[in-house]
Enzyme design. Structure first.
Site, PDB file in Angstrom:
ATOM      1  N   HIS A 217     -26.493  36.159 -77.877  1.00  0.00           N
ATOM      2  CA  HIS A 217     -25.494  37.213 -77.841  1.00  0.00           C
ATOM      3  C   HIS A 217     -24.842  37.447 -79.184  1.00  0.00           C
ATOM      4  O   HIS A 217     -24.688  38.573 -79.630  1.00  0.00           O
ATOM      5  CB  HIS A 217     -24.424  37.013 -76.771  1.00  0.00           C
ATOM      6  N   TYR A 221     -23.801  40.658 -82.711  1.00  0.00           N
ATOM      7  CA  TYR A 221     -22.608  40.921 -83.525  1.00  0.00           C
ATOM      8  C   TYR A 221     -22.905  40.739 -85.003  1.00  0.00           C
ATOM      9  O   TYR A 221     -22.326  41.414 -85.855  1.00  0.00           O
ATOM     10  CB  TYR A 221     -21.426  40.067 -83.045  1.00  0.00           C
ATOM     11  N   HIS A 368     -29.668  49.901 -72.481  1.00  0.00           N
ATOM     12  CA  HIS A 368     -28.367  49.484 -72.998  1.00  0.00           C
ATOM     13  C   HIS A 368     -28.453  49.046 -74.454  1.00  0.00           C
ATOM     14  O   HIS A 368     -27.718  49.524 -75.300  1.00  0.00           O
ATOM     15  CB  HIS A 368     -27.806  48.332 -72.146  1.00  0.00           C
ATOM     16  N   ARG A 431     -38.317  45.767 -67.125  1.00  0.00           N
ATOM     17  CA  ARG A 431     -38.581  45.966 -68.541  1.00  0.00           C
ATOM     18  C   ARG A 431     -39.841  45.171 -68.864  1.00  0.00           C
ATOM     19  O   ARG A 431     -40.348  44.418 -68.049  1.00  0.00           O
ATOM     20  CB  ARG A 431     -37.388  45.480 -69.365  1.00  0.00           C
TER      21      ARG A 431
END
Lengths: 540, 172
Positions: A217, A221, A368, A431
């Site tokens: 995750h 960033y 997304h 997916r």
């Protein structure tokens, strides 16, 4: 004369990134066409999964890492007005990263690493793939070190002064990346490389997935930080205004730094081997990490409003029309904000402990992250390139009009690609499939959206090529660029004295260590406390 | 006293930050409330198994796969995921009945998704996945592998049939 001695390494890094990007965009078009199964000759799972693996590695690891490094070097030298800390070492890091990419490219392009960019043990790739990926990460650690050392040198020379915002954000990202990459580095060094070389027989897939989630995750960033740094420090000036709040920008950077690593379990919601309580804990952090993004939205839009009003915009919305839409940086920002809004809503669903069930591993997820990363983040990479290329090369941008068209096409293409993907996900399409040999009742509901995604892929490839062409032609432009200064935004209110916590990182790093021990300590330790069974390697 | 005042001068921006924080807490709180009050959790079973020896276990031996009544009206469905299929390939369960799926992988990573139901889980070699759910609508559903498991991944799918209560349920 150029104001930075990092122009060479910055240009080289960003070029590597954008070449990887163009190749990956071409593969992207192949993938949507293959998946639609309209040209039977192209249909091949071998090619498709090799292509998806390469596309993911190029976009997620190569474009991003090289862009972050290049932009970081340039930001450090220009915002601190300081030379590179150790130029030969920086070039060593660059070449190490390039060698890593080339080493991984061999097995990727020959179909010997079709394990996707998430590695997915117990599928096993050629050892060169794992070793190449490791060199890429280690090379990027050199950049992290350079950033931290440059900040330290500046602080020593300017005691008590406020660190320039752009450098504060860049250093936050360097620290974030180092901590983030430790997860995947441990997986690759202690599990995958020894396993692929035959030194150990089995790997614990649960442990491997837990370690990967550590990285998975926060890495987004790491990718997003340059976009936010540009939004805060370059966009207000480009729009003709000021930064609404310097402190809020720092606050957002700190929150991203602290909250983005210890929350990786939202990628493991549907996995066995981690108990629900840990997943819930990680979810609360996941919602907290939305806060700095909401703050960024506010500050950036407020900064744009200041610019719009300074330019004569009146009324509740009149300032929007008064913005300089013909400036690539401003246009990219507006389009990025729109895509961030769409993508952010979807992200809330993905992040939800229970709602994630509906969309997990469906095409919704692909939609997304293409919106947030491919849309919001990458469009800001384009804006950074259009802004810095003239300053780094000393040549004017080849064509501003082409740049604007390219940004619009990227935005339109991305919406055409990703909005239907959200629909496909809700309609149950997984997916990462190369064909759809399922029940007709299910597959028939997917046809329209699949047709749209092919159109989106064509537009995006066109846009990608326009970017590379424009940057390439800039080098040969006869017209010299006169303004070589990177114009960092002035805050609306100048701060007398920045609180120590918002001007340093020591306390925050300590906080991350404690937070990480709380959120990953037991979940990793459990694999050594219970009887686990490793898994032997499997070929694709 | 507004604690945000120390770092943020603008009152409108402070309101926005409070709103953002409240939103994060309300969303997290709601999900926590439903997790506890309605027992809604993602599949989070922590139980290990040797995936290379599934056939030697009692639970996942070929003869024991499929649908079994538990005696309290609920059912347990035992399945094996292996490249490239789910075993048994057809599962029949009655509507509105609590079902516990227990699934193990015989080889690599797999996923299970039955579109338009709450049935989803990853299947990870070395671990047993467990999902508790029930199916409120009758009909034939596709049970798809939704995690890349190799070049034949696309063709890894089977059927889940939800039948009216009176018909009972079985696997073949």
């Amino acid at each position: 004369m150029n104001q930075s001695n990092a122009a060479g390494i910055s240009l080289a890094s960003m070029w590597v990134g954008f070449i990887a990007f163009a190749v990956a965009a071409l593969l992207g078009l192949y993938q949507v066409v293959e998946r639609m199964e309209i040209i039977p000759a192209l249909t091949s799972p071998e090619l498709y999964f090799g292509s998806v693996s390469t596309h993911g590695v190029l976009m997620g690891f190569v474009l991003t890492t090289f862009l972050v490094m290049g932009y970081g070097y340039y930001t450090a030298t220009t915002s601190l007005k300081q030379d590179l800390w150790n130029k030969p070492l920086a070039w060593f890091g660059f070449w190490l990263t390039v060698v890593g990419v080339l080493l991984a490219a061999g097995p990727l392009l020959t179909g010997n690493a079709s394990v996707l960019y998430t590695f997915y043990p117990p599928l096993m790739a050629h050892p060169a793939f794992y070793i190449g990926a490791t060199l890429l990460v280690v090379g990027s650690w050199v950049w992290c070190l350079e950033m931290v050392m440059m900040l330290a040198a500046w602080k020593k020379a300017n005691p008590g002064e406020t660190v320039p915002l752009a450098m504060y954000g860049t250093t936050a990202n360097a620290i974030l990346w180092f901590i983030t990459s430790l997860g995947v580095a441990s997986e690759v060094l202690f599990q995958l490389i020894p396993w692929s070389l035959g030194i150990i027989d089995t790997v614990d897939v649960g442990l491997a997935r837990t370690l990967f989630s550590w990285t998975l995750h926060a890495i987004v960033y790491f990718w997003l930080f340059p976009a936010y740094i540009a939004l805060y420090t370059l966009v207000p000036t480009a729009a003709g205004g000021r930064l609404f709040s310097d402190q809020m920008a720092r606050f957002a950077f700190i929150m991203l730094l602290v909250f983005s690593v210890p929350i990786g379990f939202h990628h493991l919601y549907m996995d066995p081997f981690q108990a629900g309580g840990w997943k819930f804990l990680h979810m609360t952090g996941t919602f907290m990490v939305a806060v700095p993004t909401l703050i960024t939205g506010f500050t950036v839009i407020a900064s744009l409003e200041i610019a719009g009003r300074l330019r004569g915009g009146k009324g509740l919305f009149g300032w929007i029309g008064a913005l300089p839409w013909g400036n690539p940086m401003v246009l990219a920002t507006i389009l990025a904000m729109l895509m961030l809004t769409f993508g952010g809503f979807g992200g809330m669903i993905n992040a939800s402990y229970s709602m994630n069930t509906m969309v997990h591993n469906t095409q919704w997820v692909t939609g997304h992250f293409h919106l947030i990363f491919g849309g919001t983040t990458v469009i800001m990479y384009f804006a950074i390139a259009y802004y810095l290329w003239p300053k780094m090369t000393g040549r004017q941008l080849y064509s501003n009009a082409l740049a604007l068209k390219q940004l619009w096409l990227w935005f339109i293409g991305m919406l055409i690609l990703t909005l239907p993907w959200h629909q496909l996900g809700i309609a149950g399409q997984p997916r990462r499939i190369s064909s759809t040999p399922y029940d007709a009742s299910l597959v028939d509901t997917w046809t329209t959206s699949e047709g749209l995604m092919v159109a989106g892929g064509v537009i995006l490839l066109l846009s990608a090529l326009m970017l590379v062409y424009n940057l390439y032609r800039t080098h040969g432009n006869a017209q010299a660029e006169t303004n070589l200064t990177v114009e960092y935004a002035e805050p609306l209110h100048s701060i007398q004295r920045m609180p120590h916590l918002m001007n340093s990182f020591g306390f925050w790093v300590l906080l991350i260590v404690v937070y990480m021990m709380a959120s990953y300590g037991y979940p990793i330790a459990q694999f050594f406390l219970m009887d686990t069974y490793g898994t032997v390697p499997w070929s694709i | 006293m507004d604690p945000l005042k120390a770092i943020c001068e603008d009152p409108l921006e402070r309101k926005w930050i409070w709103l953002s924080l409240i939103m994060a807490f309300v969303l997290g709180g709601l999900l926590g409330f439903y997790a506890l009050s309605s027992n809604i959790h993602p599949p989070s079973n922590v139980e290990t198994i040797d995936s290379s020896r599934l056939h030697l276990t009692t639970e996942f031996a070929e003869d024991n796969l499929g649908v079994r009544p538990n005696g309290d009206g609920s059912l347990t469905v035992t399945m094996v995921a292996a490249r490239y299929g789910f075993y048994p390939p057809r599962i029949e369960v009655p509507v509105d009945t609590p079902v516990t799926f227990r699934i193990a992988s015989a080889d690599v990573l797999h996923g299970v998704h039955v579109p338009f139901t709450n049935m989803t889980t990853m299947v990870v070699p070395g671990y047993i996945s467990e999902v508790n759910t029930s199916f409120p609508r009758t009909g034939e559903f596709s049970l798809l592998c939704n995690e890349y498991c190799g070049l034949g991944h696309d063709s890894m799918w089977s059927r889940l049939v939800v039948v009216p209560e009176s018909a009972g349920g079985e696997s073949s």
